[in-house]
Design a protein around this motif. Structure first.
Motif, PDB file in Angstrom:
ATOM      1  N   GLY A 659     -36.188  -2.000  42.445  1.00 44.85           N
ATOM      2  CA  GLY A 659     -37.239  -1.374  43.165  1.00 44.85           C
ATOM      3  C   GLY A 659     -38.539  -2.053  43.250  1.00 44.85           C
ATOM      4  O   GLY A 659     -39.632  -1.627  43.716  1.00 44.85           O
ATOM      5  N   SER A 660     -38.942  -3.149  42.306  1.00 49.94           N
ATOM      6  CA  SER A 660     -40.085  -3.822  42.098  1.00 49.94           C
ATOM      7  C   SER A 660     -40.435  -4.424  43.479  1.00 49.94           C
ATOM      8  O   SER A 660     -39.667  -5.093  44.176  1.00 49.94           O
ATOM      9  CB  SER A 660     -40.200  -4.989  41.057  1.00 49.94           C
ATOM     10  N   PRO A 661     -41.741  -4.170  44.055  1.00 54.40           N
ATOM     11  CA  PRO A 661     -42.086  -4.953  45.289  1.00 54.40           C
ATOM     12  C   PRO A 661     -42.101  -6.464  45.039  1.00 54.40           C
ATOM     13  O   PRO A 661     -42.693  -7.029  43.983  1.00 54.40           O
ATOM     14  CB  PRO A 661     -43.749  -4.475  45.428  1.00 54.40           C
ATOM     15  N   ILE A 662     -41.695  -7.277  45.935  1.00 53.29           N
ATOM     16  CA  ILE A 662     -41.790  -8.801  45.861  1.00 53.29           C
ATOM     17  C   ILE A 662     -43.029  -8.966  46.917  1.00 53.29           C
ATOM     18  O   ILE A 662     -42.917  -8.491  48.000  1.00 53.29           O
ATOM     19  CB  ILE A 662     -40.473  -9.621  46.422  1.00 53.29           C
ATOM     20  N   MET A 663     -44.074  -9.839  46.480  1.00 50.76           N
ATOM     21  CA  MET A 663     -45.095  -9.966  47.180  1.00 50.76           C
ATOM     22  C   MET A 663     -45.316 -11.304  47.470  1.00 50.76           C
ATOM     23  O   MET A 663     -44.859 -12.510  46.499  1.00 50.76           O
ATOM     24  CB  MET A 663     -46.276  -9.566  46.624  1.00 50.76           C
ATOM     25  N   ASN A 664     -45.894 -11.674  48.705  1.00 52.53           N
ATOM     26  CA  ASN A 664     -46.132 -13.221  48.994  1.00 52.53           C
ATOM     27  C   ASN A 664     -47.358 -13.654  48.569  1.00 52.53           C
ATOM     28  O   ASN A 664     -48.307 -12.686  47.595  1.00 52.53           O
ATOM     29  CB  ASN A 664     -46.180 -13.528  50.600  1.00 52.53           C
ATOM     30  N   ALA A 665     -47.929 -14.673  48.678  1.00 50.41           N
ATOM     31  CA  ALA A 665     -49.125 -15.504  47.987  1.00 50.41           C
ATOM     32  C   ALA A 665     -50.393 -14.533  48.514  1.00 50.41           C
ATOM     33  O   ALA A 665     -51.480 -14.615  47.714  1.00 50.41           O
ATOM     34  CB  ALA A 665     -49.320 -16.667  48.749  1.00 50.41           C
ATOM     35  N   TYR A 666     -50.208 -13.580  49.474  1.00 55.92           N
ATOM     36  CA  TYR A 666     -51.357 -12.744  49.778  1.00 55.92           C
ATOM     37  C   TYR A 666     -51.182 -11.335  49.248  1.00 55.92           C
ATOM     38  O   TYR A 666     -51.944 -10.461  49.593  1.00 55.92           O
ATOM     39  CB  TYR A 666     -51.703 -12.737  51.350  1.00 55.92           C
ATOM     40  N   GLY A 667     -50.266 -10.961  48.403  1.00 58.68           N
ATOM     41  CA  GLY A 667     -49.917  -9.752  48.001  1.00 58.68           C
ATOM     42  C   GLY A 667     -49.643  -8.890  48.604  1.00 58.68           C
ATOM     43  O   GLY A 667     -49.568  -7.640  48.561  1.00 58.68           O
ATOM     44  N   GLU A 668     -48.942  -9.181  50.005  1.00 64.84           N
ATOM     45  CA  GLU A 668     -48.407  -8.408  50.987  1.00 64.84           C
ATOM     46  C   GLU A 668     -46.852  -8.228  50.588  1.00 64.84           C
ATOM     47  O   GLU A 668     -46.049  -9.276  50.163  1.00 64.84           O
ATOM     48  CB  GLU A 668     -48.369  -9.058  52.370  1.00 64.84           C
ATOM     49  N   LEU A 669     -46.298  -7.174  50.723  1.00 67.83           N
ATOM     50  CA  LEU A 669     -45.095  -6.753  50.565  1.00 67.83           C
ATOM     51  C   LEU A 669     -43.865  -7.375  51.372  1.00 67.83           C
ATOM     52  O   LEU A 669     -44.051  -7.265  52.702  1.00 67.83           O
ATOM     53  CB  LEU A 669     -44.738  -5.280  50.547  1.00 67.83           C
ATOM     54  N   ILE A 670     -43.086  -8.154  50.888  1.00 70.92           N
ATOM     55  CA  ILE A 670     -42.109  -8.816  51.827  1.00 70.92           C
ATOM     56  C   ILE A 670     -40.428  -8.765  51.231  1.00 70.92           C
ATOM     57  O   ILE A 670     -39.454  -8.987  51.974  1.00 70.92           O
ATOM     58  CB  ILE A 670     -42.270 -10.573  52.010  1.00 70.92           C
ATOM     59  N   GLY A 671     -40.470  -7.781  50.279  1.00 70.34           N
ATOM     60  CA  GLY A 671     -39.020  -7.395  50.115  1.00 70.34           C
ATOM     61  C   GLY A 671     -39.136  -6.532  48.785  1.00 70.34           C
ATOM     62  O   GLY A 671     -40.337  -5.977  48.224  1.00 70.34           O
ATOM     63  N   VAL A 672     -37.866  -6.218  48.359  1.00 72.63           N
ATOM     64  CA  VAL A 672     -37.798  -5.234  47.113  1.00 72.63           C
ATOM     65  C   VAL A 672     -36.651  -5.812  46.072  1.00 72.63           C
ATOM     66  O   VAL A 672     -35.483  -5.927  46.642  1.00 72.63           O
ATOM     67  CB  VAL A 672     -37.393  -3.878  47.649  1.00 72.63           C
ATOM     68  N   ASN A 673     -36.967  -5.989  44.951  1.00 75.63           N
ATOM     69  CA  ASN A 673     -35.988  -6.639  43.965  1.00 75.63           C
ATOM     70  C   ASN A 673     -35.075  -5.626  43.587  1.00 75.63           C
ATOM     71  O   ASN A 673     -35.276  -4.402  43.359  1.00 75.63           O
ATOM     72  CB  ASN A 673     -36.982  -6.810  42.830  1.00 75.63           C
ATOM     73  N   PHE A 674     -33.770  -5.903  43.719  1.00 72.88           N
ATOM     74  CA  PHE A 674     -32.681  -5.025  43.166  1.00 72.88           C
ATOM     75  C   PHE A 674     -31.611  -5.503  42.152  1.00 72.88           C
ATOM     76  O   PHE A 674     -31.130  -4.797  41.607  1.00 72.88           O
ATOM     77  CB  PHE A 674     -31.990  -4.379  44.371  1.00 72.88           C
ATOM     78  N   ASP A 675     -31.595  -6.939  41.960  1.00 70.82           N
ATOM     79  CA  ASP A 675     -30.617  -7.362  41.165  1.00 70.82           C
ATOM     80  C   ASP A 675     -30.775  -8.903  40.734  1.00 70.82           C
ATOM     81  O   ASP A 675     -31.609  -9.476  40.811  1.00 70.82           O
ATOM     82  CB  ASP A 675     -29.168  -7.167  42.058  1.00 70.82           C
ATOM     83  N   ARG A 676     -29.762  -9.144  39.868  1.00 67.62           N
ATOM     84  CA  ARG A 676     -29.634 -10.750  39.538  1.00 67.62           C
ATOM     85  C   ARG A 676     -28.270 -11.241  39.704  1.00 67.62           C
ATOM     86  O   ARG A 676     -27.340 -10.320  40.045  1.00 67.62           O
ATOM     87  CB  ARG A 676     -29.910 -10.905  37.898  1.00 67.62           C
ATOM     88  N   SER A 677     -28.185 -12.713  39.643  1.00 68.64           N
ATOM     89  CA  SER A 677     -26.898 -13.262  39.946  1.00 68.64           C
ATOM     90  C   SER A 677     -26.151 -13.112  38.670  1.00 68.64           C
ATOM     91  O   SER A 677     -26.898 -12.848  37.698  1.00 68.64           O
ATOM     92  CB  SER A 677     -27.199 -14.596  40.110  1.00 68.64           C
ATOM     93  N   TYR A 678     -24.773 -13.386  38.576  1.00 67.89           N
ATOM     94  CA  TYR A 678     -24.104 -13.099  37.543  1.00 67.89           C
ATOM     95  C   TYR A 678     -24.498 -14.169  36.306  1.00 67.89           C
ATOM     96  O   TYR A 678     -24.650 -13.661  35.196  1.00 67.89           O
ATOM     97  CB  TYR A 678     -22.605 -13.360  37.633  1.00 67.89           C
ATOM     98  N   ASP A 679     -24.887 -15.127  36.418  1.00 68.35           N
ATOM     99  CA  ASP A 679     -25.119 -16.104  35.419  1.00 68.35           C
ATOM    100  C   ASP A 679     -26.581 -15.743  34.785  1.00 68.35           C
ATOM    101  O   ASP A 679     -26.850 -15.837  33.947  1.00 68.35           O
ATOM    102  CB  ASP A 679     -25.567 -17.534  36.175  1.00 68.35           C
ATOM    103  N   ALA A 680     -27.349 -14.895  35.615  1.00 68.99           N
ATOM    104  CA  ALA A 680     -28.709 -14.373  35.168  1.00 68.99           C
ATOM    105  C   ALA A 680     -28.564 -13.520  34.277  1.00 68.99           C
ATOM    106  O   ALA A 680     -29.701 -12.922  33.934  1.00 68.99           O
ATOM    107  CB  ALA A 680     -29.744 -14.391  36.329  1.00 68.99           C
ATOM    108  N   THR A 681     -27.399 -12.732  33.997  1.00 69.29           N
ATOM    109  CA  THR A 681     -27.435 -11.531  33.300  1.00 69.29           C
ATOM    110  C   THR A 681     -27.848 -11.910  31.801  1.00 69.29           C
ATOM    111  O   THR A 681     -28.180 -11.158  30.938  1.00 69.29           O
ATOM    112  CB  THR A 681     -26.120 -10.993  33.217  1.00 69.29           C
ATOM    113  N   ILE A 682     -27.710 -13.308  31.299  1.00 73.35           N
ATOM    114  CA  ILE A 682     -27.989 -13.617  30.034  1.00 73.35           C
ATOM    115  C   ILE A 682     -29.816 -14.014  29.945  1.00 73.35           C
ATOM    116  O   ILE A 682     -30.152 -14.140  28.866  1.00 73.35           O
ATOM    117  CB  ILE A 682     -27.290 -14.796  29.392  1.00 73.35           C
TER     118      ILE A 682
END
Ligand code: ASP
Length: 723
Positions: A659-682
């Motif tokens: 649910g974290s906001p993903i922001m661009n270089a200007y601090g504007e919202l461009i997406g919403v974080n929700f998961d990781r790839s399988y390899d990134a679970t570690i």
């Protein structure tokens, strides 16, 4: 995972461990607390606004738009308290609002005006107001304490004391002292809380959860994992429980939405509340995870889910009631299996062991360190050797009540009854009963909400039979005394207890057992007796676990302190559910030999998955129709003639960043974080640029779905998006 990948990661780990001059040109791991933002190198990495626009004590910054929504993150996106977060973060509240006739989970929910917004039961919000380092106050209080239990008790007491003091000074806030480094540093946070949260717009399940468990923790991904909530407060602006008269909360700051999204390699950053990571732990801790916690928990959750899925197979109401439990279990078990795979592939235990040996050699070579930490590494080893001797028992005990809900009910009643019996007079008993009964009933009703008798019996039989085979220090005497020789016997036993218990029947429990103090004190049954036996058996074990916690607290404080000297750097604290910033770039990766995964997916890919025949890839026909008609509005990704769905990036995130906001270089919202790839679970044990990738939903997909599929244009308008 191919060998080259494995050796690259391994080398990186060793380089870090041996503190050879390893200056990465890629972003380093880092969930930076607000106090460390100046160490992050944000400007150099590509930030186009000032760091003080993000956080500037006493002034307003982007952090003021951030919220913690129960275990997730979210952000304000309008001046009227509108919040964007994940679909999976609102899932339990949507489930509670749903019935087979009004199934918002399945069909989605769109409130066309504020009147129609409905209570998001169970969701509460916290906003970080300020913080203060209180390490000295806590550590001075235990400077001369040698007894481990006393140490842990004093630390806990002091943390609470400092928090209560802060709340007294400013009654409008809630305060909490968080442990940043175990036994080493502590920070007092001031939070504003909001208790009235409402559902505004939830996409239907085959958008919000598209891909289900098949795609969970997987890239490429096509999930519309977003939802909109609204925060409400009393008319005087104070936090208040849900009430019709409450009004939308006016946040100090809301994020500006940039409907143009991002491109590959763009600089991005995330603010949010990552839950827990374990990067500053010794090899033995990783061994504990790999050998005990991860395999045991994932197998148990798998079993539990099979029982719950079976129970809900032909009954929509049961399926709905169990949906949140099933989803949470499934999420954790797949994550744990990903971790196990990753740990084996990169041999993290081996790398950490080498690191620990080097640390021991370093301590021995420096007289001033040797004087203080001569036995540190040996003490850590001894600690974990002891933990391993009864790890099975500890894990079993920790899962007993969450797994077997009838025992949880019985245990809750047993504890309450014990406390009631201890009251010195009839009058005191009545006062205790009246003062606590509402809270007790609420916690019992929460358990009943996701309770299924048949699944419960099967889980109990499984766990009891399992415990029958434990040996040596893992023996659970209460089970051994029953002498089960088969799972069937264990099932017959629990079935008998349940059949003769009023505790598992909500009506009888409330009307007869909890009628008044005398009824409760007079009530007894076999299930309650079993809860009593467990409680008595576990009491000395729990005391021993507390002693170990005290020992570990001191050891880990020393371990991190000496490691910082060894590596000549100050570490970033592990995630602990406090507000953090992480940054990186929109970036693909190569998880296996000869495969490059690019960082955007599109609606075309979503439709292709739908052709696979897997029911988890069912999608609404309206999506296909809009795609065939090229009804993309202004939401396409330049150069593709398609709408981007999900994005991939090398930021450092974990559970809680959902649910974290993903922001661009200007601090504007461009997406919403929700998961990781399988390899990134570690990630939770070791972050690495080669495999650490997180996944977000592209804001263009959110806007497209709202506009073209769900007729929720009001959301776009309220966010002030002009296309
Ligand atoms: N989807 C994840 C979760 O549910 C978020 C993450 O861990 O990256 O915990």
């Amino acid at each position: 995972m191919n060998l080259k990948f494995r050796s690259t990661i391994f080398t990186a780990l060793l380089l870090g461990a041996a503190s050879i001059n390893f200056s990465a040109s890629v972003p380093d791991e880092g969930m930076y607390p607000l106090s460390d933002l100046n160490r992050a190198g944000l400007k150099k990495a590509g930030l186009k606004i000032n760091e003080t626009d993000i956080y500037n004590p006493g002034n307003i910054g982007l952090v003021d738009a951030l919220v913690q929504v129960s275990g997730c993150s979210g952000s304000f996106v309008s001046p009227n308290g509108l919040i964007i977060t994940n679909h999976h973060c609102a899932f339990s509240a949507v489930q509670l609002a749903s019935t087979p006739a009004f199934n918002y989970l399945q069909n989605g929910f769109v409130a066309q005006n504020q009147e129609q917004e409905i209570e998001a039961k169970g969701l509460t919000i916290r906003i970080t107001e300020s913080y203060e380092d209180v390490s000295a106050k806590i550590l001075n209080a235990v400077a001369h304490v040698t007894d481990p239990v006393e140490r842990i008790n004093i630390i806990q007491k002091k943390r609470q004391e400092l928090a209560r003091e802060a709340e007294k000074k400013d009654p409008s806030i809630k305060a909490e002292v968080s442990e940043m480094f175990m036994g080493k540093s502590y920070v007092l946070f001031h939070y504003k809380t909001i208790e009235d949260v409402r559902l505004v717009y939830i996409p239907r399940q085959d958008i919000g959860e598209f891909g289900g468990e098949t795609d969970n923790w997987v890239w490429p991904r096509h999930t519309g994992d977003f939802s909109f909530l609204r925060a409400y407060v009393a008319p005087d602006g104070k936090s208040a429980k849900y009430a019709k008269t409450n009004v939308p909360y006016k946040p100090k700051k809301h994020l500006k939405v940039n409907p143009n999204g991002v491109n590959e390699n763009d600089f991005v950053f995330i603010l949010g509340y990552p839950g827990r990571t374990f990067r500053h732990r010794p090899a033995a801790y990783i061994a504990y995870q790999q050998q005990y916690l991860l395999p045991y928990t994932s197998e148990l959750y798998d079993f539990q889910n099979n029982q719950m899925l079976q129970a809900g197979k032909d009954d929509k109401a049961t399926e709905l009631a169990l949906a949140t439990r099933v989803k949470r279990n499934a999420n954790v078990l797949k994550n744990y299996r990903g971790k196990l795979k990753g740990l084996r592939n990169i041999d993290l235990i081996g790398a950490k062991q080498q690191e620990d040996v080097e640390l021991a050699t370093f301590i021995a070579s420096k007289p001033e360190l040797k004087a203080k930490y001569a036995t540190l590494m040996q003490d850590i080893d001894n600690h974990y050797k002891l933990v391993f001797t009864d790890a099975q028992k500890e894990l079993w005990m920790n899962n007993l009540y969450t797994g077997i809900r009838s025992l949880q009910l019985a245990n809750t009643i047993y504890d309450f009854k014990e406390a009631l019996a201890k009251q010195p007079s009839e009058k005191a008993k009545k006062a205790f009963f009246d003062g606590n009964i509402d809270r007790l009933k609420k916690s019992l009703s929460d358990v009943f909400e996701s309770f299924n008798l048949q699944a419960d019996k099967n889980i109990a039989a499984h766990m009891f039979a399992q415990a029958q085979s434990f040996e040596n220090k893992n023996v659970i005497q209460t089970i051994v005394n029953k002498n089960f020789t088969s799972v069937q016997q264990a099932e017959d036993y629990i079935t008998g207890l349940i059949a003769n218990s009023k505790v598992v029947n909500q009506e009888l429990l409330l009307q007869e057992v909890l009628k008044d103090p005398a009824s409760l004190l007079a009530y007894n049954d076999g299930l309650l007796g079993l809860a009593a036996a467990f409680s008595q058996e576990f009491a000395p074990f729990r005391a021993e676990l507390k002693r170990r916690e005290g020992v570990l607290n001191r050891l880990m404080g020393d371990y991190v302190a000496v490691k910082e000297v060894f590596q000549a750097k100050n570490f970033i604290p592990d995630a602990n559910s406090t507000l953090r910033l992480t940054y990186g770039n929109i970036k693909g990766y190569s998880p296996v030999d000869a495969v490059y995964m690019s960082p955007f997916t599109t609606v075309k890919g979503l439709l292709e998955k739908g052709n696979s025949g897997n029911p988890e890839f069912t999608f609404p026909q309206a999506i296909e129709q809009a795609w065939l008609n090229k009804n993309f509005g202004p939401y396409t990704k330049p150069g593709t003639n398609d709408v981007p769905v999900n994005i991939l990036y090398n930021m450092d995130t974990t559970g809680g960043n959902s649910g974290s906001p993903i922001m661009n270089a200007y601090g504007e919202l461009i997406g919403v974080n929700f998961d990781r790839s399988y390899d990134a679970t570690i990630n939770d044990f070791a972050w690495n640029e080669a495999y650490s990738r997180s996944i977000g939903v592209d804001i263009r997909y959110v806007l497209w779905i709202a506009d073209k599929i769900d007729n929720a244009q009001f959301i776009i308008k309220e966010m002030g998006v002009k296309n």
